[in-house]
Design a protein around this motif. Structure first.
Motif, PDB file in Angstrom:
ATOM      1  N   GLU A 274      93.536 -31.653  54.327  1.00  0.00           N
ATOM      2  CA  GLU A 274      92.118 -31.845  54.047  1.00  0.00           C
ATOM      3  C   GLU A 274      91.517 -30.615  53.373  1.00  0.00           C
ATOM      4  O   GLU A 274      90.669 -30.734  52.480  1.00  0.00           O
ATOM      5  N   ASP A 275      91.970 -29.432  53.788  1.00  0.00           N
ATOM      6  CA  ASP A 275      91.445 -28.209  53.163  1.00  0.00           C
ATOM      7  C   ASP A 275      91.848 -28.148  51.692  1.00  0.00           C
ATOM      8  O   ASP A 275      91.047 -27.745  50.831  1.00  0.00           O
ATOM      9  N   THR A 276      93.076 -28.549  51.400  1.00  0.00           N
ATOM     10  CA  THR A 276      93.535 -28.543  50.008  1.00  0.00           C
ATOM     11  C   THR A 276      92.735 -29.535  49.179  1.00  0.00           C
ATOM     12  O   THR A 276      92.379 -29.249  48.021  1.00  0.00           O
ATOM     13  N   ARG A 278      89.632 -30.530  49.728  1.00  0.00           N
ATOM     14  CA  ARG A 278      88.276 -30.000  49.505  1.00  0.00           C
ATOM     15  C   ARG A 278      88.306 -28.884  48.457  1.00  0.00           C
ATOM     16  O   ARG A 278      87.387 -28.766  47.639  1.00  0.00           O
ATOM     17  N   TRP A 279      89.369 -28.053  48.482  1.00  0.00           N
ATOM     18  CA  TRP A 279      89.487 -27.015  47.460  1.00  0.00           C
ATOM     19  C   TRP A 279      89.641 -27.643  46.075  1.00  0.00           C
ATOM     20  O   TRP A 279      89.037 -27.178  45.103  1.00  0.00           O
ATOM     21  N   PHE A 280      90.425 -28.706  45.995  1.00  0.00           N
ATOM     22  CA  PHE A 280      90.618 -29.403  44.723  1.00  0.00           C
ATOM     23  C   PHE A 280      89.294 -29.978  44.228  1.00  0.00           C
ATOM     24  O   PHE A 280      88.947 -29.853  43.040  1.00  0.00           O
ATOM     25  N   LYS A 282      86.297 -29.015  44.894  1.00  0.00           N
ATOM     26  CA  LYS A 282      85.369 -27.939  44.526  1.00  0.00           C
ATOM     27  C   LYS A 282      85.689 -27.376  43.153  1.00  0.00           C
ATOM     28  O   LYS A 282      84.783 -27.003  42.394  1.00  0.00           O
ATOM     29  N   ASN A 283      86.978 -27.312  42.816  1.00  0.00           N
ATOM     30  CA  ASN A 283      87.391 -26.696  41.559  1.00  0.00           C
ATOM     31  C   ASN A 283      87.536 -27.689  40.409  1.00  0.00           C
ATOM     32  O   ASN A 283      87.814 -27.273  39.280  1.00  0.00           O
ATOM     33  N   HIS A 284      87.398 -28.989  40.689  1.00  0.00           N
ATOM     34  CA  HIS A 284      87.509 -29.988  39.623  1.00  0.00           C
ATOM     35  C   HIS A 284      86.359 -30.987  39.725  1.00  0.00           C
ATOM     36  O   HIS A 284      86.567 -32.191  39.912  1.00  0.00           O
ATOM     37  N   ALA A 295      84.866 -35.487  47.801  1.00  0.00           N
ATOM     38  CA  ALA A 295      86.028 -35.033  48.569  1.00  0.00           C
ATOM     39  C   ALA A 295      86.260 -35.931  49.785  1.00  0.00           C
ATOM     40  O   ALA A 295      87.405 -36.233  50.143  1.00  0.00           O
TER      41      ALA A 295
END
Length: 620
Positions: A274-276, A278-280, A282-284, A295
């Motif tokens: 889930e953290d990955t 959300r990071w994805f 945020k950056n795309h 997300a």
């Protein structure tokens, strides 16, 4: 394509450097349908067999996503056949030399390739400086094994040399008397009488010589010899019976391959935390905006997919049932339609109703039509067979392996983009017609021939205990409805090739037929310029389709081979056709799902005597 070469030493060092030899190239689609794993390919004056998947370098090969098909074939993903990189000699598909027997046209020597002592990277007779010729003949069996033709045993039959070789050398020549195998003569310097190749293709002759299948699999590196109880058959190296590809295909339909589902697959978020995710997100932000998702939407979808996969792993669904479910999903989506919401990158399937009214089609027996303005089809090579054509009754051990490695969880596949037209028959009219006793009796003639073939194949496979375990209930798909839909697809493809300018080989059929389905998809899905020019979709407009159907039925009412064609008691390979021949309804094999089997144009237009009513007998 590159064969595994002998190592060469770099000057000044003791290390061996591999320098593969580039032999040639084929299209990616051919690596699935024509020159896949286990198939032989002729390059100049040499012959090779395509090596197993474990020898392919797929480090730069594009991944093909099609989740429904991957689940059916029990793999994680698909890969396009690797294309050779000019800067990397090790890239590409590897091949192995086969057959190993070659002959010299000048000195007539017939021996294994290595004994000619050819110059590096060539196939020439060292003594004569002539290009060598690979053997025309091989041995293959129905279990997928293949080997060189045993020329020594053939020429020495009945000579008493049973304990070992005679010490002589073989020669191959022709007497030029005929163009048949009788003119191909094998001789030995030990003095035994010359023997022609006449009769070598008779399986009984090989059995009388004690020639048995040795279980060879030269396309697999270091493959152990398998025990085989099948009688080998002599075949021409270029015969179509040497390699029958087993290709599975699926259309990319919603929700897979579209919008958020495609984003999750394309960016490999299924296994992400889930953290990955959300990071994805945020950056795309632009990617998520293009599919109108957040997300949390991605996380929710990934959880749903994981639950679905866990349930699918628990359900051990037989392959025929899984294939039927795959077609049913496509049928439902084709009927429902899928209007365009995204661009072509995020929506590979667009299916809409035509602007014109479908009422013009109803008097002809069609319920409606749908215009498939955009479609994507994935075709994957699952396995292959040799010898007899594949049937539904074949045991699983007839399917030759593409690799021996347990770490290979992918299959070679290609994706093609196209367009098409989906048609549905009028269900009430269809049920009334297919319940006619004369229609049922005529369909049973084809069905009985097909069941006889299946029982014969299944009976032959019971020779081994493994085949007994594989053998299942024999079921034939032949019915009046199936014969009608299949023949209708063929006559429309022939008509569209004349009217729309498409070659028949560029058009394909996809049948949807069971008790609840009565439809067909005619489409073009090819990698060249005939893929999606709009010409096929234009044929699906109701007024134009009605005119085309009347013209196609009028053309099908008379064949240049009539009355022999219409009055035929059986036609086609294994007698699974009735009124069908090359002058009326047969198509190139690339266009037909069943290799031009299960066809009868009498189901469309009836018989001239009126004893059999055709579904379209009186088109208005």
């Amino acid at each position: 394509m590159t064969p595994p070469p002998p190592p060469r030493r770099r000057r000044g060092t003791g290390a061996a450097v591999v320098r593969p030899r580039k032999l040639g190239g084929v299209r990616r689609s051919q690596m699935v349908t024509t020159y896949g794993v286990g198939a032989m390919i002729a390059l100049d004056n040499e012959s090779f067999i395509v090596a197993g998947l474990d020898s392919w370098d797929i480090s730069a090969a594009p991944e093909v996503l099609e989740r429904r098909l991957a689940r059916l074939l029990k793999v994680r993903s698909f890969r396009q056949p690797p294309a050779p990189d000019p800067d990397r000699a090790t890239d590409g598909v590897h091949v192995r030399r086969f057959p190993t027997m070659y002959s010299c046209p000048k000195c007539a020597a017939l021996q294994p390739f290595h004994k000619f002592n050819s110059p590096p990277r060539s196939a020439r007779c060292r003594d004569c400086e002539e290009d060598l010729v690979p053997s025309r003949f091989v041995l293959a069996c129905n279990n997928g094994h293949i080997a060189d033709f045993p020329f020594w045993r053939w020429v020495h039959r009945g000579s008493g040399h049973v304990g070992g070789l005679c010490g002589g050398t073989l020669s191959l020549g022709t007497n030029g008397s005929t163009a048949s195998l009788r003119s191909v003569v094998i001789s030995c310097s030990c003095g035994v009488p010359d023997v022609s190749m006449e009769g070598a293709f008779r399986s009984r002759v090989l059995q009388d010589l004690g020639i048995r299948c040795e279980g060879g699999r030269p396309w697999l590196k270091d493959a152990p010899v398998e025990q085989c109880d099948q009688a080998p058959r002599a075949m021409q190296r270029g015969s179509s019976a040497v390699w029958h590809p087993l290709v599975a295909s699926a259309l990319s339909i919603p929700p897979w391959g579209e919008g958020l589902h495609k984003l999750v697959e394309k960016h490999k978020l299924l296994d992400a935390s889930e953290d990955t995710i959300r990071w994805f997100a945020k950056n795309h932000p632009a990617l998520l905006k293009s599919v109108d998702a957040t997300a949390e939407d991605i996380i929710h979808l990934v959880r749903a997919i994981e639950e679905d996969d866990a349930q699918a792993d628990q359900d051990d669904v037989p392959a025929p049932k899984a294939r039927s479910a795959l077609r049913q999903e496509e049928y439902i989506r084709l009927v429902r339609g899928n209007p365009e919401q995204y661009n072509a990158e995020w929506q590979p399937f667009v299916c809409e109703k035509p602007l014109g009214s479908s009422t013009v089609l109803q008097p002809l027996g069609l319920r409606d039509t749908m215009l498939v303005k955009r479609l994507r089809e994935v075709r994957a090579l699952a396995s292959f067979m040799r010898g007899d054509l594949p049937t539904e009754a074949d045991p699983t051990h007839r399917m030759a392996p593409l690799t021996l490695s347990d770490g290979i969880d992918w299959l070679p596949a290609v994706e093609v983009i196209g367009e098409g037209v989906f048609l549905r028959l009028n269900e009430d009219r269809l049920r009334s017609w297919e319940s006619d006793p004369t229609v049922i009796a005529r369909a049973h003639r084809v069905r009985d021939s097909h069941l006889m073939l299946l029982r014969r194949r299944a009976g032959a496979s019971r020779a081994s205990d493994r085949a007994k375990q594989d053998n299942q209930e024999i079921v034939s798909p032949v019915s009046p409805r199936y014969l009608l839909l299949h023949t209708l697809a063929h006559v429309l493809i022939n008509e569209w090739s004349l009217d729309g300018g498409y070659p028949t080989s560029a058009l394909r059929e996809r049948l949807y037929c069971d008790d609840e389905m009565a439809g067909l998809l005619l489409y073009t899905a090819t990698s060249d310029s005939a893929g999606s020019l709009g010409g096929v979709v234009a044929q699906g407009e109701p007024d134009r389709l009605a005119h085309t159907l009347r013209t196609a039925l009028a053309r099908a009412a008379w064949c240049s081979n009539d009355p022999l064609c219409m009055e035929s008691e059986a036609a086609g390979v294994d007698n699974v056709n009735l009124a069908a021949c090359h002058a009326c309804v047969l198509l190139p094999e690339t266009s037909c799902e069943t290799n031009n089997s299960f066809l009868d144009r009498a189901m469309l237009i009836g018989t001239p005597t009126g004893t059999l009513p055709g579904y379209f007998q009186n088109p208005i």
